[in-house]
Motif scaffolding. Structure first.
Motif, PDB file in Angstrom:
ATOM      1  N   GLY A  17      -1.497 -14.933 104.309  1.00 14.37           N
ATOM      2  CA  GLY A  17      -0.975 -15.962 105.195  1.00 14.37           C
ATOM      3  C   GLY A  17      -1.984 -16.448 106.217  1.00 14.37           C
ATOM      4  O   GLY A  17      -1.766 -17.455 106.899  1.00 14.37           O
ATOM      5  N   ASP A  18      -3.086 -15.732 106.354  1.00 16.69           N
ATOM      6  CA  ASP A  18      -4.153 -16.102 107.294  1.00 16.69           C
ATOM      7  C   ASP A  18      -4.922 -17.290 106.708  1.00 16.69           C
ATOM      8  O   ASP A  18      -5.444 -17.217 105.588  1.00 16.69           O
ATOM      9  CB  ASP A  18      -5.079 -14.875 107.454  1.00 16.69           C
ATOM     10  CG  ASP A  18      -6.164 -15.081 108.495  1.00 16.69           C
ATOM     11  OD1 ASP A  18      -6.621 -16.235 108.675  1.00 16.69           O
ATOM     12  OD2 ASP A  18      -6.575 -14.076 109.111  1.00 16.69           O
ATOM     13  N   TRP A  19      -5.008 -18.373 107.467  1.00 18.10           N
ATOM     14  CA  TRP A  19      -5.674 -19.585 106.973  1.00 18.10           C
ATOM     15  C   TRP A  19      -7.118 -19.312 106.544  1.00 18.10           C
ATOM     16  O   TRP A  19      -7.612 -19.894 105.574  1.00 18.10           O
ATOM     17  CB  TRP A  19      -5.627 -20.667 108.058  1.00 18.10           C
ATOM     18  CG  TRP A  19      -6.389 -21.918 107.713  1.00 18.10           C
ATOM     19  CD1 TRP A  19      -7.497 -22.416 108.338  1.00 18.10           C
ATOM     20  CD2 TRP A  19      -6.091 -22.841 106.657  1.00 18.10           C
ATOM     21  NE1 TRP A  19      -7.917 -23.577 107.735  1.00 18.10           N
ATOM     22  CE2 TRP A  19      -7.064 -23.867 106.697  1.00 18.10           C
ATOM     23  CE3 TRP A  19      -5.098 -22.902 105.671  1.00 18.10           C
ATOM     24  CZ2 TRP A  19      -7.080 -24.935 105.807  1.00 18.10           C
ATOM     25  CZ3 TRP A  19      -5.120 -23.972 104.768  1.00 18.10           C
ATOM     26  CH2 TRP A  19      -6.100 -24.958 104.853  1.00 18.10           C
ATOM     27  N   ASP A  20      -7.799 -18.410 107.241  1.00 16.20           N
ATOM     28  CA  ASP A  20      -9.195 -18.103 106.903  1.00 16.20           C
ATOM     29  C   ASP A  20      -9.332 -17.473 105.531  1.00 16.20           C
ATOM     30  O   ASP A  20     -10.390 -17.534 104.918  1.00 16.20           O
ATOM     31  CB  ASP A  20      -9.815 -17.167 107.950  1.00 16.20           C
ATOM     32  CG  ASP A  20     -10.340 -17.952 109.131  1.00 16.20           C
ATOM     33  OD1 ASP A  20     -10.567 -19.173 108.976  1.00 16.20           O
ATOM     34  OD2 ASP A  20     -10.507 -17.352 110.205  1.00 16.20           O
ATOM     35  N   VAL A  21      -8.252 -16.834 105.066  1.00 16.07           N
ATOM     36  CA  VAL A  21      -8.233 -16.279 103.706  1.00 16.07           C
ATOM     37  C   VAL A  21      -7.730 -17.347 102.740  1.00 16.07           C
ATOM     38  O   VAL A  21      -8.374 -17.650 101.725  1.00 16.07           O
ATOM     39  CB  VAL A  21      -7.355 -15.008 103.638  1.00 16.07           C
ATOM     40  CG1 VAL A  21      -7.199 -14.518 102.207  1.00 16.07           C
ATOM     41  CG2 VAL A  21      -7.949 -13.911 104.525  1.00 16.07           C
ATOM     42  N   ALA A  22      -6.577 -17.950 103.047  1.00 13.53           N
ATOM     43  CA  ALA A  22      -5.921 -18.892 102.130  1.00 13.53           C
ATOM     44  C   ALA A  22      -6.826 -20.059 101.743  1.00 13.53           C
ATOM     45  O   ALA A  22      -6.867 -20.463 100.585  1.00 13.53           O
ATOM     46  CB  ALA A  22      -4.641 -19.413 102.774  1.00 13.53           C
ATOM     47  N   ARG A  23      -7.591 -20.587 102.698  1.00 16.44           N
ATOM     48  CA  ARG A  23      -8.403 -21.767 102.396  1.00 16.44           C
ATOM     49  C   ARG A  23      -9.565 -21.455 101.455  1.00 16.44           C
ATOM     50  O   ARG A  23     -10.176 -22.357 100.894  1.00 16.44           O
ATOM     51  CB  ARG A  23      -8.920 -22.411 103.688  1.00 16.44           C
ATOM     52  CG  ARG A  23     -10.001 -21.632 104.404  1.00 16.44           C
ATOM     53  CD  ARG A  23     -10.367 -22.294 105.714  1.00 16.44           C
ATOM     54  NE  ARG A  23     -11.408 -21.564 106.424  1.00 16.44           N
ATOM     55  CZ  ARG A  23     -12.701 -21.774 106.223  1.00 16.44           C
ATOM     56  NH1 ARG A  23     -13.108 -22.668 105.349  1.00 16.44           N
ATOM     57  NH2 ARG A  23     -13.583 -21.075 106.913  1.00 16.44           N
ATOM     58  N   ARG A  24      -9.858 -20.180 101.283  1.00 17.25           N
ATOM     59  CA  ARG A  24     -10.946 -19.786 100.382  1.00 17.25           C
ATOM     60  C   ARG A  24     -10.441 -19.440  98.979  1.00 17.25           C
ATOM     61  O   ARG A  24     -11.237 -19.129  98.104  1.00 17.25           O
ATOM     62  CB  ARG A  24     -11.696 -18.590 100.980  1.00 17.25           C
ATOM     63  CG  ARG A  24     -12.445 -18.946 102.260  1.00 17.25           C
ATOM     64  CD  ARG A  24     -13.093 -17.708 102.866  1.00 17.25           C
ATOM     65  NE  ARG A  24     -14.133 -18.062 103.832  1.00 17.25           N
ATOM     66  CZ  ARG A  24     -13.953 -18.152 105.144  1.00 17.25           C
ATOM     67  NH1 ARG A  24     -12.763 -17.947 105.648  1.00 17.25           N
ATOM     68  NH2 ARG A  24     -14.956 -18.464 105.931  1.00 17.25           N
ATOM     69  N   LEU A  25      -9.126 -19.443  98.779  1.00 18.71           N
ATOM     70  CA  LEU A  25      -8.529 -19.080  97.490  1.00 18.71           C
ATOM     71  C   LEU A  25      -7.993 -20.322  96.791  1.00 18.71           C
ATOM     72  O   LEU A  25      -7.577 -21.281  97.445  1.00 18.71           O
ATOM     73  CB  LEU A  25      -7.394 -18.070  97.704  1.00 18.71           C
ATOM     74  CG  LEU A  25      -7.818 -16.739  98.345  1.00 18.71           C
ATOM     75  CD1 LEU A  25      -6.581 -15.902  98.693  1.00 18.71           C
ATOM     76  CD2 LEU A  25      -8.758 -15.969  97.426  1.00 18.71           C
ATOM     77  N   ALA A  26      -7.982 -20.283  95.450  1.00 15.60           N
ATOM     78  CA  ALA A  26      -7.534 -21.451  94.683  1.00 15.60           C
ATOM     79  C   ALA A  26      -6.016 -21.513  94.570  1.00 15.60           C
ATOM     80  O   ALA A  26      -5.416 -22.582  94.686  1.00 15.60           O
ATOM     81  CB  ALA A  26      -8.157 -21.407  93.287  1.00 15.60           C
TER      82      ALA A  26
END
Ligand SMILES: CC(C)(COP(=O)(O)OP(=O)(O)OC[C@H]1O[C@@H](n2cnc3c(N)ncnc32)[C@H](O)[C@@H]1OP(=O)(O)O)[C@@H](O)C(=O)NCCC(=O)NCCS
Length: 169
Positions: A17-26
């Motif tokens: 749910g952390d944007w810093d993780v989510a934005r790096r995943l497809a």
């Protein structure tokens, strides 16, 4: 490393749910909620080779690494809690999964890829021996756009005995 299970739902939501993780995943939506984590556990985990990463002496999930079947081989993917970035955790965990894919599953090679603005993942793949084989645009569900990506591939090394140089008798 162990199988992700229902008690991991809270940790999965916290991390993915952390944007810093989510934005790096497809493949993950943003925001990421309970039904998304349940979908991951019910639909992704049983159909792919997926491991939860925990610290020694703790059962709490701090990341996930896995192989997604793709034709005759599989694609390596992973994510880790930002609290643990930069300590070599993912390189160590992914190496275990690569060895499993090569020896237990007999996969001839592995693929992976990363968004061009995610240099840390590019470095992880480089450390694991992956080489770039092309670039493309890949859909990022969280960002809602296609993002420039680098395609990577890891070929199975030659048999260690064959790769060893001849020695004088
Ligand atoms: C990518 C990710 C898994 C890396 O996990 P990690 O445990 O921190 O990785 P490691 O510590 O094993 O290695 C990271 C390497 O990247 C380097 N690095 C970190 N930030 C970097 C940056 N901005 N630019 C270049 N290199 C960077 C580190 O220095 C380290 O290399 P080194 O060992 O040569 O010093 C983690 O950042 C993450 O979960 N990100 C969000 C999700 C994600 O990106 N998943 C992959 C999608 S393709």
């Amino acid at each position: 490393m162990r199988r992700p299970v229902e008690r991991d739902v809270g940790a999965i939501i916290d991390i993915v749910g952390d944007w810093d993780v989510a934005r790096r995943l497809a493949r993950v939506p943003h925001p990421y909620g309970h039904s998304d984590a349940v979908f991951f556990l019910d639909e992704v985990v049983p159909n792919e080779w997926v491991w939860a990463i925990t610290r020694y002496g703790s059962d709490r999930l701090i990341g996930v690494v896995g192989l997604t079947p793709e034709g005759s081989t599989a694609e390596l993917g992973y994510w880790l809690s930002p609290a643990w970035w930069g300590r070599g955790v993912m390189t160590e965990a992914a190496q275990v999964v690569i060895d499993y894919g090569s020896t237990a599953l007999g996969l001839p090679f592995l693929t992976s890829g990363y968004f061009a603005d995610n240099s840390a993942s590019g470095r992880v793949l480089q450390k694991l021996g992956f080489i770039p084989i092309g670039s493309t645009k890949r859909s990022c569900l969280a960002r809602g756009v296609d993002v420039a990506s680098i395609d990577m591939r890891l070929d199975k090394p030659d048999h260690p005995l064959l790769a060893r140089p001849f020695t004088a008798r």
